[in-house]
Design a protein around this motif. Structure first.
Motif, PDB file in Angstrom:
ATOM      1  N   HIS A 333       0.807  -1.223   0.000  1.00 14.57           N
ATOM      2  CA  HIS A 333       0.000   0.000   0.000  1.00 14.57           C
ATOM      3  C   HIS A 333       0.845   1.280   0.000  1.00 14.57           C
ATOM      4  O   HIS A 333       0.280   2.379  -0.076  1.00 14.57           O
ATOM      5  N   SER A 334       2.177   1.167   0.070  1.00 17.52           N
ATOM      6  CA  SER A 334       2.995   2.382  -0.032  1.00 17.52           C
ATOM      7  C   SER A 334       2.818   2.992  -1.420  1.00 17.52           C
ATOM      8  O   SER A 334       2.864   2.287  -2.426  1.00 17.52           O
ATOM      9  N   PRO A 335       2.623   4.318  -1.503  1.00 19.17           N
ATOM     10  CA  PRO A 335       2.470   4.952  -2.802  1.00 19.17           C
ATOM     11  C   PRO A 335       3.755   4.887  -3.634  1.00 19.17           C
ATOM     12  O   PRO A 335       4.861   4.987  -3.098  1.00 19.17           O
ATOM     13  N   ILE A 336       3.599   4.707  -4.936  1.00 19.33           N
ATOM     14  CA  ILE A 336       4.703   4.801  -5.893  1.00 19.33           C
ATOM     15  C   ILE A 336       4.528   6.107  -6.645  1.00 19.33           C
ATOM     16  O   ILE A 336       3.425   6.421  -7.114  1.00 19.33           O
ATOM     17  N   LEU A 337       5.609   6.889  -6.759  1.00 23.78           N
ATOM     18  CA  LEU A 337       5.543   8.203  -7.383  1.00 23.78           C
ATOM     19  C   LEU A 337       6.517   8.292  -8.547  1.00 23.78           C
ATOM     20  O   LEU A 337       7.549   7.598  -8.589  1.00 23.78           O
ATOM     21  N   VAL A 347       2.531  -0.013  -4.063  1.00 29.70           N
ATOM     22  CA  VAL A 347       3.236  -1.254  -3.763  1.00 29.70           C
ATOM     23  C   VAL A 347       2.211  -2.304  -3.326  1.00 29.70           C
ATOM     24  O   VAL A 347       1.263  -1.998  -2.598  1.00 29.70           O
ATOM     25  N   THR A 348       2.389  -3.541  -3.795  1.00 25.40           N
ATOM     26  CA  THR A 348       1.490  -4.626  -3.397  1.00 25.40           C
ATOM     27  C   THR A 348       2.159  -5.598  -2.427  1.00 25.40           C
ATOM     28  O   THR A 348       1.488  -6.250  -1.638  1.00 25.40           O
ATOM     29  N   SER A 349       3.484  -5.743  -2.488  1.00 25.20           N
ATOM     30  CA  SER A 349       4.264  -6.570  -1.563  1.00 25.20           C
ATOM     31  C   SER A 349       5.644  -5.954  -1.419  1.00 25.20           C
ATOM     32  O   SER A 349       6.180  -5.409  -2.391  1.00 25.20           O
ATOM     33  N   GLY A 350       6.228  -6.069  -0.235  1.00 30.61           N
ATOM     34  CA  GLY A 350       7.578  -5.551  -0.054  1.00 30.61           C
ATOM     35  C   GLY A 350       8.198  -6.081   1.220  1.00 30.61           C
ATOM     36  O   GLY A 350       7.487  -6.364   2.192  1.00 30.61           O
ATOM     37  N   CYS A 351       9.515  -6.230   1.217  1.00 29.31           N
ATOM     38  CA  CYS A 351      10.231  -6.666   2.414  1.00 29.31           C
ATOM     39  C   CYS A 351      11.725  -6.475   2.194  1.00 29.31           C
ATOM     40  O   CYS A 351      12.184  -6.333   1.062  1.00 29.31           O
ATOM     41  N   PRO A 352      12.516  -6.465   3.272  1.00 26.74           N
ATOM     42  CA  PRO A 352      13.966  -6.514   3.103  1.00 26.74           C
ATOM     43  C   PRO A 352      14.355  -7.906   2.602  1.00 26.74           C
ATOM     44  O   PRO A 352      13.842  -8.922   3.090  1.00 26.74           O
ATOM     45  N   SER A 353      15.231  -7.968   1.615  1.00 32.22           N
ATOM     46  CA  SER A 353      15.691  -9.249   1.086  1.00 32.22           C
ATOM     47  C   SER A 353      16.839  -9.772   1.934  1.00 32.22           C
ATOM     48  O   SER A 353      17.912  -9.167   1.962  1.00 32.22           O
ATOM     49  N   PRO A 354      16.660 -10.909   2.625  1.00 31.05           N
ATOM     50  CA  PRO A 354      17.760 -11.467   3.422  1.00 31.05           C
ATOM     51  C   PRO A 354      18.979 -11.835   2.598  1.00 31.05           C
ATOM     52  O   PRO A 354      20.108 -11.755   3.088  1.00 31.05           O
ATOM     53  N   CYS A 355      18.777 -12.230   1.345  1.00 30.65           N
ATOM     54  CA  CYS A 355      19.901 -12.621   0.490  1.00 30.65           C
ATOM     55  C   CYS A 355      20.631 -11.415  -0.090  1.00 30.65           C
ATOM     56  O   CYS A 355      21.864 -11.385  -0.133  1.00 30.65           O
ATOM     57  N   LEU A 356      19.883 -10.430  -0.542  1.00 35.81           N
ATOM     58  CA  LEU A 356      20.479  -9.266  -1.203  1.00 35.81           C
ATOM     59  C   LEU A 356      20.842  -8.162  -0.227  1.00 35.81           C
ATOM     60  O   LEU A 356      21.598  -7.251  -0.566  1.00 35.81           O
ATOM     61  N   LYS A 357      20.233  -8.229   0.981  1.00 32.02           N
ATOM     62  CA  LYS A 357      20.407  -7.164   1.972  1.00 32.02           C
ATOM     63  C   LYS A 357      20.016  -5.802   1.387  1.00 32.02           C
ATOM     64  O   LYS A 357      20.642  -4.780   1.647  1.00 32.02           O
ATOM     65  N   LYS A 358      18.964  -5.844   0.594  1.00 33.02           N
ATOM     66  CA  LYS A 358      18.357  -4.642   0.024  1.00 33.02           C
ATOM     67  C   LYS A 358      16.844  -4.790   0.153  1.00 33.02           C
ATOM     68  O   LYS A 358      16.328  -5.887   0.371  1.00 33.02           O
ATOM     69  N   ASN A 359      16.137  -3.670   0.009  1.00 24.83           N
ATOM     70  CA  ASN A 359      14.681  -3.714   0.054  1.00 24.83           C
ATOM     71  C   ASN A 359      14.129  -4.022  -1.331  1.00 24.83           C
ATOM     72  O   ASN A 359      14.499  -3.373  -2.314  1.00 24.83           O
TER      73      ASN A 359
END
Length: 403
Positions: A333-337, A347-359
Motif C-alpha cells: 500500500h505504499s504509494p509509488i511516485l 506497492v502490493t508486496s515488499g520486504c527486506p531481502s535477506p539474500c540481497l540485503k536490500k529492500n
C-alpha cells in the motif's frame, strides 16, 4: 508453474496473501480456526501459531525468520501447506470442465505433467491461481489457495453440475490429504534417501505417486513457491506426522513457517493472491501472460478472453513490476511516485531481502513507467525514497529441469 523452461522464471503464485503481512496472533477465537494434521507437531517443535486464511499455521519456529529464509536458500526447509485446497477432477469430460474455467492448455499436458494456471472471470480478472496436474491415474489433481477455498469450490462444483445436467461425464472429489513442501537445493538429495524412484527423472512440474520413507500412496510433485528446487508431497493425513518426522531426521532439514515463505517468494518474484493479483487485475496487467495457452489465445474460449487477448497487443494501463528501493523497508500500500512526485501506483508486496540485503518490492505502475531501470520514488512514513524498476526474480531461481 508450467511445463519446461518458459515457465521456470515466473512460477509460483502459490501463497495466499497474509493478513497483516504475516498473519494474526492467535486469540480466544482460535477454536474456530481449522488445524492441519501437523498442528500438535508444530507446537511440539516451537511453532509460533497465527491465524491465516481460516487456519492456525506457524509463522516461524525457534529459529528467526531470516535464519529460516537463508537455510532454505542454502540447504532445505520443510513447510506445512496442508491448508491448500486439493481436489480431484475425474470423468471423460474432466479436461473440458477445467478448460471452461482456466486460461491454460490442459489438453496438451502429458501424463503426470502439471501447469500453473488461473481461474478468470468474464471481465478478465483473476479469481485465483492453481496448479493442474494431468495424472496417469485418469484424473486431474488440482491445488489452489486456502483463502479462496469456498469461492474455488463453488466455481468448480457449479461447472461440474452444469456439465452433468447436459449429460457430461465429470465429477469432483475434495481430498483430505496433508501437503508438505520440502524446498531448497538439497531437497532432492534428502528425499532420494526415502524413495525408490530416481528423482533425477522427475523434472520441474512433473508428478509421480510413490512410497516416501515407508509411507505409501504419496504424490510427489517437483514444484514450489520459493524459487528453489523442491517438491510438494500430498500424503494421507494420518501419515503426515510420521513423514515430517522422518524428513526432519536429516540435519539438512529444518522447519520453516509463513514468514520465510513470504520473503522467499518475494525474492523469487512470485505473486501473492490477494496482494499482487486479484479479481481486479488481468493476467496481462499482472505480467502473467505466459499462463495463457497458445491454443486458448487463438480460440479465445476461456472466461474473460475478449478482454485479456486484446491486451496482449496493446499497452495496458498498469503493469506489475519489481522494485529495488533505498531507505526504510517498503510495505504493501505504499504509494509509488514519478520522479516529479506524482502518485502513479502502489506497492502490493515488499520486504527486506535477506539474500540481497536490500529492500525489494512489487507494485503496479503505468505502462510507460514499467521498463526495467526506470527511476521512481516510493513513499514510506510520509518520506520519499528512491526506487528503480527491476527485473524479476530478484534472486535467481533454481528449478530442476532436464538438460
Amino acid at each position: 508453474m508450467q511445463r519446461a523452461v518458459s515457465m521456470v522464471s515466473r512460477l509460483g503464485l502459490r501463497l495466499q496473501a497474509l493478513p497483516l503481512a504475516l498473519g494474526r496472533p492467535l486469540s480466544c477465537t482460535q477454536d474456530v480456526l481449522r488445524r492441519t494434521p501437523l498442528y500438535d507437531f508444530h507446537l511440539a517443535h516451537g511453532g509460533k501459531m497465527v491465524a491465516f486464511a481460516g487456519w492456525s499455521l506457524p509463522v516461524q519456529y525457534r529459529d528467526s525468520h531470516v535464519d529460516s529464509h537463508l537455510h532454505t536458500r542454502q540447504h532445505c526447509s520443510l513447510f506445512d501447506v496442508s491448508h491448500m485446497l486439493q481436489t480431484k477432477i475425474f470423468g471423460s469430460d474432466r479436461v473440458k470442465m477445467m478448460e471452461s474455467l482456466v486460461v491454460g492448455d490442459i489438453a496438451e499436458l502429458k501424463p503426470n505433467q502439471g501447469t500453473l494456471s488461473l481461474f478468470t472471470n468474464e471481465a478478465g480478472g483473476i479469481l485465483d491461481d492453481l496448479i493442474v496436474t494431468n495424472t496417469s491415474e485418469g484424473h486431474l489433481y488440482v491445488v489452489s489457495n486456502a483463502g479462496c477455498r469456498e469461492k474455488d469450490l463453488t466455481l468448480m462444483q457449479d461447472k461440474v453440475r452444469e456439465l452433468q445436467n447436459i449429460g457430461g461425464d465429470v465429477g469432483l472429489e475434495v481430498m483430505d490429504n496433508a501437503l508438505l513442501a520440502l524446498q531448497g537445493p538439497t531437497a532432492a538429495q534428502v528425499l532420494q534417501a526415502g524413495v525408490a524412484d530416481d528423482l533425477r527423472k522427475l523434472p520441474f512440474m512433473t508428478s509421480a505417486v510413490m512410497e516416501v520413507f515407508g509411507v505409501s500412496g504419496c504424490r510427489v510433485t517437483r514444484c514450489g513457491y520459493t524459487g528453489e528446487d523442491g517438491v510438494e508431497i500430498s500424503v494421507p493425513a494420518a501419515e503426515a506426522v510420521r513423514l515430517a518426522t522422518a524428513l526432519l531426521e536429516n540435519p539438512e532439514v529444518k522447519l520453516a513457517g509463513l514468514a520465510a515463505r513470504d520473503s522467499l517468494r518475494l525474492e523469487a518474484g512470485l505473486c501473492l493472491y490477494g496482494n499482487d493479483i486479484d479479481e481486479h487485475t488481468t493476467p496481462v496487467e499482472g505480467s502473467l501472460s505466459w499462463t495463457l495457452g497458445k491454443r486458448r489465445r487463438a480460440a479465445m474460449d476461456f472466461p474473460g478472453a475478449s478482454v485479456i487477448v486484446p491486451q496482449l497487443k496493446s499497452k495496458v494501463q498498469q503493469r506489475r513490476v519489481g522494485l529495488m528501493c533505498e531507505g526504510a523497508p517498503v510495505r504493501a500500500h505504499s504509494p509509488i511516485l514519478s520522479t516529479e512526485g506524482t502518485v502513479i501506483g502502489a506497492v502490493t508486496s515488499g520486504c527486506p531481502s535477506p539474500c540481497l540485503k536490500k529492500n525489494v518490492a512489487m507494485g503496479y505502475v503505468p505502462y510507460e513507467h514499467s521498463r526495467p531501470g526506470t527511476p521512481l520514488l516510493v513513499e514510506v512514513r510520509r518520506k520519499q525514497q528512491v526506487a528503480v524498476v527491476s527485473k524479476m526474480p530478484f534472486v535467481p531461481t533454481n528449478y530442476y529441469t532436464l538438460k
